[in-house]
Design an enzyme around this catalytic site. Structure first.
Site, PDB file in Angstrom:
ATOM      1  N   ILE A  59     -10.485  14.581 -19.855  1.00 17.81           N
ATOM      2  CA  ILE A  59     -11.727  14.742 -19.079  1.00 17.81           C
ATOM      3  C   ILE A  59     -12.047  16.215 -18.847  1.00 17.81           C
ATOM      4  O   ILE A  59     -13.106  16.542 -18.325  1.00 17.81           O
ATOM      5  CB  ILE A  59     -11.676  13.988 -17.726  1.00 17.81           C
ATOM      6  CG1 ILE A  59     -10.390  14.321 -16.953  1.00 17.81           C
ATOM      7  CG2 ILE A  59     -11.828  12.495 -17.933  1.00 17.81           C
ATOM      8  CD1 ILE A  59     -10.404  13.823 -15.514  1.00 17.81           C
ATOM      9  N   ALA A  82      -5.028  10.349 -13.344  1.00 18.33           N
ATOM     10  CA  ALA A  82      -4.525  11.334 -12.385  1.00 18.33           C
ATOM     11  C   ALA A  82      -3.012  11.373 -12.434  1.00 18.33           C
ATOM     12  O   ALA A  82      -2.366  10.406 -12.834  1.00 18.33           O
ATOM     13  CB  ALA A  82      -4.982  10.954 -10.983  1.00 18.33           C
ATOM     14  N   THR A 124      -6.027   6.915  -2.653  1.00 18.17           N
ATOM     15  CA  THR A 124      -4.672   6.525  -2.284  1.00 18.17           C
ATOM     16  C   THR A 124      -4.464   6.530  -0.771  1.00 18.17           C
ATOM     17  O   THR A 124      -5.115   7.316  -0.056  1.00 18.17           O
ATOM     18  CB  THR A 124      -3.654   7.500  -2.922  1.00 18.17           C
ATOM     19  OG1 THR A 124      -2.369   7.287  -2.344  1.00 18.17           O
ATOM     20  CG2 THR A 124      -4.027   8.948  -2.688  1.00 18.17           C
ATOM     21  N   TYR A 148      -0.350  15.670  -3.668  1.00 21.78           N
ATOM     22  CA  TYR A 148      -0.966  14.510  -4.325  1.00 21.78           C
ATOM     23  C   TYR A 148      -2.058  13.928  -3.421  1.00 21.78           C
ATOM     24  O   TYR A 148      -3.208  13.760  -3.844  1.00 21.78           O
ATOM     25  CB  TYR A 148       0.108  13.460  -4.641  1.00 21.78           C
ATOM     26  CG  TYR A 148      -0.466  12.120  -5.037  1.00 21.78           C
ATOM     27  CD1 TYR A 148      -1.263  12.001  -6.170  1.00 21.78           C
ATOM     28  CD2 TYR A 148      -0.229  10.979  -4.259  1.00 21.78           C
ATOM     29  CE1 TYR A 148      -1.805  10.779  -6.517  1.00 21.78           C
ATOM     30  CE2 TYR A 148      -0.763   9.759  -4.616  1.00 21.78           C
ATOM     31  CZ  TYR A 148      -1.555   9.658  -5.740  1.00 21.78           C
ATOM     32  OH  TYR A 148      -2.104   8.455  -6.091  1.00 21.78           O
ATOM     33  N   PHE A 176      -2.486   1.149  -1.787  1.00 20.75           N
ATOM     34  CA  PHE A 176      -1.130   1.249  -1.263  1.00 20.75           C
ATOM     35  C   PHE A 176      -0.233   1.206  -2.514  1.00 20.75           C
ATOM     36  O   PHE A 176      -0.552   1.856  -3.490  1.00 20.75           O
ATOM     37  CB  PHE A 176      -0.911   0.213  -0.147  1.00 20.75           C
ATOM     38  CG  PHE A 176      -1.646   0.691   1.107  1.00 20.75           C
ATOM     39  CD1 PHE A 176      -3.030   0.658   1.174  1.00 20.75           C
ATOM     40  CD2 PHE A 176      -0.953   1.288   2.154  1.00 20.75           C
ATOM     41  CE1 PHE A 176      -3.718   1.197   2.274  1.00 20.75           C
ATOM     42  CE2 PHE A 176      -1.629   1.815   3.253  1.00 20.75           C
ATOM     43  CZ  PHE A 176      -3.007   1.774   3.309  1.00 20.75           C
ATOM     44  N   HIS A 196       9.023   5.312  -9.681  1.00 24.23           N
ATOM     45  CA  HIS A 196       8.624   4.321  -8.681  1.00 24.23           C
ATOM     46  C   HIS A 196       9.753   3.346  -8.372  1.00 24.23           C
ATOM     47  O   HIS A 196      10.572   3.012  -9.238  1.00 24.23           O
ATOM     48  CB  HIS A 196       7.369   3.577  -9.154  1.00 24.23           C
ATOM     49  CG  HIS A 196       6.166   4.456  -9.154  1.00 24.23           C
ATOM     50  ND1 HIS A 196       5.470   4.770 -10.302  1.00 24.23           N
ATOM     51  CD2 HIS A 196       5.555   5.128  -8.160  1.00 24.23           C
ATOM     52  CE1 HIS A 196       4.482   5.582  -9.993  1.00 24.23           C
ATOM     53  NE2 HIS A 196       4.508   5.827  -8.701  1.00 24.23           N
ATOM     54  N   LEU A 197       9.737   2.895  -7.132  1.00 24.08           N
ATOM     55  CA  LEU A 197      10.869   2.117  -6.635  1.00 24.08           C
ATOM     56  C   LEU A 197      11.115   0.822  -7.412  1.00 24.08           C
ATOM     57  O   LEU A 197      12.227   0.587  -7.887  1.00 24.08           O
ATOM     58  CB  LEU A 197      10.657   1.809  -5.133  1.00 24.08           C
ATOM     59  CG  LEU A 197      11.774   0.991  -4.502  1.00 24.08           C
ATOM     60  CD1 LEU A 197      13.076   1.770  -4.491  1.00 24.08           C
ATOM     61  CD2 LEU A 197      11.396   0.558  -3.087  1.00 24.08           C
ATOM     62  N   ARG A 289      13.096  12.120   0.381  1.00 28.57           N
ATOM     63  CA  ARG A 289      12.291  12.782  -0.647  1.00 28.57           C
ATOM     64  C   ARG A 289      11.160  13.530   0.076  1.00 28.57           C
ATOM     65  O   ARG A 289      10.451  12.910   0.892  1.00 28.57           O
ATOM     66  CB  ARG A 289      11.719  11.714  -1.580  1.00 28.57           C
ATOM     67  CG  ARG A 289      10.923  12.244  -2.736  1.00 28.57           C
ATOM     68  CD  ARG A 289      10.523  11.129  -3.696  1.00 28.57           C
ATOM     69  NE  ARG A 289       9.533  10.215  -3.126  1.00 28.57           N
ATOM     70  CZ  ARG A 289       8.968   9.199  -3.786  1.00 28.57           C
ATOM     71  NH1 ARG A 289       9.327   8.965  -5.034  1.00 28.57           N
ATOM     72  NH2 ARG A 289       8.085   8.418  -3.209  1.00 28.57           N
ATOM     73  N   GLY A 291       7.729  14.830   1.323  1.00 21.74           N
ATOM     74  CA  GLY A 291       6.368  14.305   1.188  1.00 21.74           C
ATOM     75  C   GLY A 291       6.233  12.824   1.477  1.00 21.74           C
ATOM     76  O   GLY A 291       5.131  12.276   1.393  1.00 21.74           O
TER      77      GLY A 291
HETATM   78  N1  UDP Z   1      12.105   5.347  -3.317  1.00 18.59           N
HETATM   79  C1  UDP Z   1      13.498   5.361  -3.256  1.00 18.59           C
HETATM   80  N2  UDP Z   1      14.200   5.553  -4.410  1.00 18.59           N
HETATM   81  C2  UDP Z   1      13.595   5.742  -5.616  1.00 18.59           C
HETATM   82  C3  UDP Z   1      12.182   5.699  -5.678  1.00 18.59           C
HETATM   83  C4  UDP Z   1      11.462   5.504  -4.509  1.00 18.59           C
HETATM   84  O1  UDP Z   1      14.089   5.228  -2.190  1.00 18.59           O
HETATM   85  O2  UDP Z   1      14.306   5.928  -6.610  1.00 18.59           O
HETATM   86  C5  UDP Z   1      11.338   5.125  -2.097  1.00 18.59           C
HETATM   87  C6  UDP Z   1      10.347   6.242  -1.775  1.00 18.59           C
HETATM   88  O3  UDP Z   1      10.975   7.241  -1.007  1.00 18.59           O
HETATM   89  C7  UDP Z   1       9.265   5.494  -0.997  1.00 18.59           C
HETATM   90  C8  UDP Z   1       9.282   4.091  -1.620  1.00 18.59           C
HETATM   91  O4  UDP Z   1      10.548   3.977  -2.298  1.00 18.59           O
HETATM   92  O5  UDP Z   1       9.619   5.357   0.341  1.00 18.59           O
HETATM   93  C9  UDP Z   1       8.181   3.880  -2.626  1.00 18.59           C
HETATM   94  O6  UDP Z   1       8.173   4.987  -3.507  1.00 18.59           O
HETATM   95  P1  UDP Z   1       7.376   4.984  -4.865  1.00 18.59           P
HETATM   96  O7  UDP Z   1       7.735   6.254  -5.586  1.00 18.59           O
HETATM   97  O8  UDP Z   1       7.605   3.708  -5.580  1.00 18.59           O
HETATM   98  O9  UDP Z   1       5.839   4.990  -4.444  1.00 18.59           O
HETATM   99  P2  UDP Z   1       5.024   6.008  -3.488  1.00 18.59           P
HETATM  100  O10 UDP Z   1       5.132   5.430  -2.108  1.00 18.59           O
HETATM  101  O11 UDP Z   1       5.596   7.367  -3.623  1.00 18.59           O
HETATM  102  O12 UDP Z   1       3.637   5.909  -4.039  1.00 18.59           O
END
Ligand code: UDP
Length: 340
Positions: A59, A82, A124, A148, A176, A196-197, A289, A291
């Site tokens: 873009i 993004a 977001t 972000y 969310f 992602h978790l 982590r 942020g």
């Molecule tokens: N998280 C975690 N371990 C990981 C990845 C994510 O504990 O290996 C936690 C992260 O700190 C957050 C939640 O899982 O509280 C969701 O994180 P994710 O990165 O999936 O999405 P976000 O909330 O950052 O968009």
């Protein structure tokens, strides 16, 4: 003569090779729209573009955008291109502001010059920052705590100005946590690196990593781990579709939260994944982590009422089941040989 593929409406899906964008294209194609994907494949997958034409590019490339708008009569633009990693945005803010802000302004600018006035924006819940009140409504103050979230909030503000100055009509959707895969297993979540978790928990269940690291257990929540509101990817696509139809029907745009209104802690997500997969999932607690707010749970009453949005898969085990099926059958994501 510009291409319209019969009477099908052309929707430009920017970032349509990515996780959310590809599911959106499937949803659009199933409902008679022609999704045209523009994606630079920096994180998307060519194999995920199956439902309409594909243009490889960015873009930031105004002349490429001009060419697309000259070739196709575009009814609306949906923007998924993004960067979306909270942690990375803290260490590499320039990357986030350049792509998520500067490049998006370029896209909007070329749209306006070509009289394309319908825009669906992926915003977001990270624009809210630390919650003052849970669940968070769209009126919740927006004080993002990471680059972000700030990059997305900047575009929300810029959209307000483009609306008053140029008549751009838009819907901003504050997601969310998107999760899960489509029920036919044609599409799924495949990020590299994955942060992602839910996918990481499932990769642990598959033995691709030895444990899931939990970022902090000293948050002010019941079990000390962060709480998030997980929403199925196809429910997200449904909401985008309803937002699109709202604009195409000439109704004014707005801002909507998209979540399930119910929060799960990181440990609860691991427990549910444990039940779904029937595999023990070892975890290790590590530092927080940067942020990450403690709790993010949305109120989505506005989307229910105004968009008539009805999430079909609100249950966390269903969300994890669809993700599990995809990961189990595609251990190397889109590179799994069965797809080739
Ligand atoms: N998280 C975690 N371990 C990981 C990845 C994510 O504990 O290996 C936690 C992260 O700190 C957050 C939640 O899982 O509280 C969701 O994180 P994710 O990165 O999936 O999405 P976000 O909330 O950052 O968009």
């Amino acid at each position: 003569m510009r291409s319209t593929r019969g009477k099908m409406k052309n929707i430009l899906v920017v970032g349509g090779a990515g996780y959310i964008g590809s599911h959106m294209c499937k949803y659009l194609a199933e409902r008679g729209y022609n999704p045209i994907v523009l994606d630079d494949l920096s994180s998307g997958h060519r194999n995920a573009v199956k439902y309409g034409p594909f243009v490889e590019g960015s873009i930031s490339d105004s002349s490429l955008l001009e060419q697309i708008f000259a070739k196709y009569k575009i009814s609306a633009v949906m923007h998924f291109a993004a960067y979306c990693y909270v942690g990375e945005s803290v260490t590499e803010p320039a990357k986030y502001y350049r792509n998520n802000v500067a490049n998006t302004i370029n896209l909007l600018d070329v749209m306006v010059k070509n009289n394309i006035t319908n825009f669906i924006f992926s915003s977001t819940c990270a624009t809210y920052g630390e919650p003052i009140k849970i669940p968070m409504t769209e009126q919740h103050p927006q004080n993002p705590i990471n680059p972000y979230g700030r990059s997305k909030l900047m575009i929300e503000r810029i959209l307000e100005d483009f609306k008053s100055a140029y008549g751009l009509e838009y819907v901003s959707l504050r997601y969310f946590n998107a999760a899960g895969g489509d029920h036919d297993e044609e599409l799924g979540e495949d990020h590299n690196p994955e942060t992602h978790l839910i996918p990481l928990v499932l990769k642990t269940a598959m033995g691709q990593q030895k444990e899931i690291t939990v970022f902090g257990d000293d948050y002010p929540t019941n079990d000390g781990t962060c709480i998030r509101d997980y929403i199925h990817i196809m429910d997200l696509a449904q909401a985008h579709f309803l937002a699109l139809e709202r604009l195409l029907n000439g109704l004014p745009g707005s801002v909507y939260n998209l979540g399930n209104g119910k929060g799960y802690s990181v440990k609860e997500v691991i427990e549910v994944a444990n039940k779904v997969t029937c595999v023990p999932i070892p975890l290790r607690i590590v530092n927080r982590r940067p942020g990450d707010p403690a709790v993010l749970v949305g109120s989505c009453e506005k989307a229910f009422k105004e968009l008539r949005w009805e999430p079909k898969f609100p249950d966390l085990s269903t969300i994890i089941e669809t993700a599990w099926k995809w990961h189990r059958d595609h251990p190397d994501g889109y590179n799994t040989s069965v797809l080739l």
